[in-house]
Design a protein around this motif. Structure first.
Motif, short mmCIF file in Angstrom:
data_model
loop_
_atom_site.label_atom_id
_atom_site.label_comp_id
_atom_site.label_asym_id
_atom_site.label_seq_id
_atom_site.Cartn_x
_atom_site.Cartn_y
_atom_site.Cartn_z
N LEU A 1 0.82 -1.21 0.00
CA LEU A 1 0.00 0.00 0.00
C LEU A 1 0.85 1.26 0.00
O LEU A 1 0.50 2.25 -0.64
CB LEU A 1 -0.95 -0.01 1.20
N ARG B 1 -1.65 7.51 5.10
CA ARG B 1 -2.65 7.00 4.18
C ARG B 1 -2.62 5.47 4.16
O ARG B 1 -3.68 4.81 4.16
CB ARG B 1 -2.42 7.55 2.78
N GLU C 1 -4.35 4.24 7.25
CA GLU C 1 -5.81 4.38 7.14
C GLU C 1 -6.41 3.22 6.34
O GLU C 1 -7.44 2.65 6.72
CB GLU C 1 -6.17 5.70 6.47
N LEU C 2 -5.77 2.89 5.24
CA LEU C 2 -6.26 1.81 4.39
C LEU C 2 -6.16 0.46 5.10
O LEU C 2 -7.08 -0.36 5.02
CB LEU C 2 -5.48 1.78 3.08
N HIS D 1 -9.04 0.40 7.61
CA HIS D 1 -10.35 0.33 6.98
C HIS D 1 -10.63 -1.05 6.41
O HIS D 1 -11.76 -1.56 6.46
CB HIS D 1 -10.48 1.38 5.87
N ALA E 1 -8.20 -2.68 -1.26
CA ALA E 1 -7.48 -1.57 -0.62
C ALA E 1 -6.54 -0.89 -1.62
O ALA E 1 -6.42 0.34 -1.63
CB ALA E 1 -6.68 -2.09 0.58
N LEU F 1 -8.61 1.36 -3.75
CA LEU F 1 -8.98 2.59 -3.04
C LEU F 1 -7.79 3.52 -2.85
O LEU F 1 -7.96 4.73 -2.76
CB LEU F 1 -9.61 2.25 -1.69
N ALA F 2 -6.58 2.96 -2.81
CA ALA F 2 -5.39 3.80 -2.68
C ALA F 2 -5.21 4.70 -3.89
O ALA F 2 -4.53 5.73 -3.81
CB ALA F 2 -4.15 2.92 -2.49
N GLU G 1 -7.58 6.32 -5.12
CA GLU G 1 -8.60 7.35 -4.94
C GLU G 1 -9.56 7.44 -6.13
O GLU G 1 -9.69 8.49 -6.78
CB GLU G 1 -7.95 8.70 -4.65
#
Length: 254
Positions: free
Chosen positions: A103, A130, A133-134, A137, A162, A165-166, A168
């Motif tokens: 990540l 960041r 956070e991932l 989550h 994940a 989502l990284a 964005e």
């Protein structure tokens, strides 16, 4: 920005392979923040449609717009930079890396720091925060420093989402997220998918009707490359045409 804004629009998509029409005049509109499912029996044309949306294939006819921009002939990687990400495109993980390293690498690249990814992780606070956070989550914090090859399959699927989502995304295409996941690991994955950020528009391609009906607020049904019907889950569950299509396919809800 209106909540009813269309973020992804496909109009009149046709895909021919020689004499075979795999996608026949299909249109689809994905609204901002949508939870939209694309379903249909095997051979319905779901994969072809997703390949058209993501740029793997260029349609014979039709038009695709992302955030109002014509992307019909745009390369797949350029669609990613414009906000469309597909979990299926991340088709393998680096087995020797940990989720944290994986990540951090993706976040670094997304933030324009790819030339520095090899630096110690603590050298850029934004990347570390960041990535953390991932990990939290997606319920990966407890395995953050384990090699990916040691992760349970459900955790690997969570890591793939994940990673998406990284980047964005504004639009996230989830291609059968629970496929192959053992029963004991499914609930965690289902809960995580349900908790995806509300501002990300999600198009879910899935055979698991329990997941589809618990997740989607809008559903599109494809059959033989053609749009059969579209509606909310209640409309789809009670549609005689859908019931006929799924007769014998084990779809408990339809």
């Amino acid at each position: 920005m209106s909540s009813a804004e269309t973020v992804l629009s496909a109009s009149g998509l046709v895909m021919r392979f020689g004499g075979i029409t795999a996608t026949n005049n299909v249109s689809l509109n994905l609204k901002r923040g949508a939870r939209h499912a694309l379903i249909g029996p095997n051979g319905a044309g779901k994969t072809t449609l997703i390949n058209l949306l993501t740029g793997v294939l260029t349609p014979t006819e039709g038009r695709i717009e992302l955030l109002g921009e014509d992307i019909t002939k745009l390369a797949p990687h350029k669609r990613v930079t414009r906000g469309m990400v597909r979990t299926f495109q991340i088709n393998q993980l680096f087995d020797s890396m940990t989720p944290l390293e994986t990540l951090a690498l993706v976040v670094s690249r997304h933030q324009g720091l790819s030339a520095q990814w090899w630096k110690p992780l603590g050298s850029d606070k934004r990347v570390v925060e960041r990535a953390g956070e991932l990990l939290a989550h997606f319920r990966l914090a407890e395995v953050a420093e384990q090699p990916v090859k040691q992760l349970a399959y459900g955790k690997r699927r969570l890591l793939e989402i994940a990673i998406a989502l990284a980047c964005e995304p504004r639009v996230l295409l989830l291609d059968e997220p629970v496929a192959g996941v053992p029963a004991g690991e499914r609930e965690e994955l289902l809960q995580t998918v349900a908790a995806l950020p509300a501002d990300v528009s999600v198009l879910l391609i899935e055979h698991d009707m329990d997941l589809v009906f618990s997740f989607a607020d809008r559903m599109t049904v494809l059959v033989n490359g053609t749009l059969l019907t579209e509606g909310d889950p209640e409309q789809i569950a009670n549609d005689p045409k859908v019931k006929e299509v799924y007769l014998g396919h084990g779809a408990a809800h339809v």
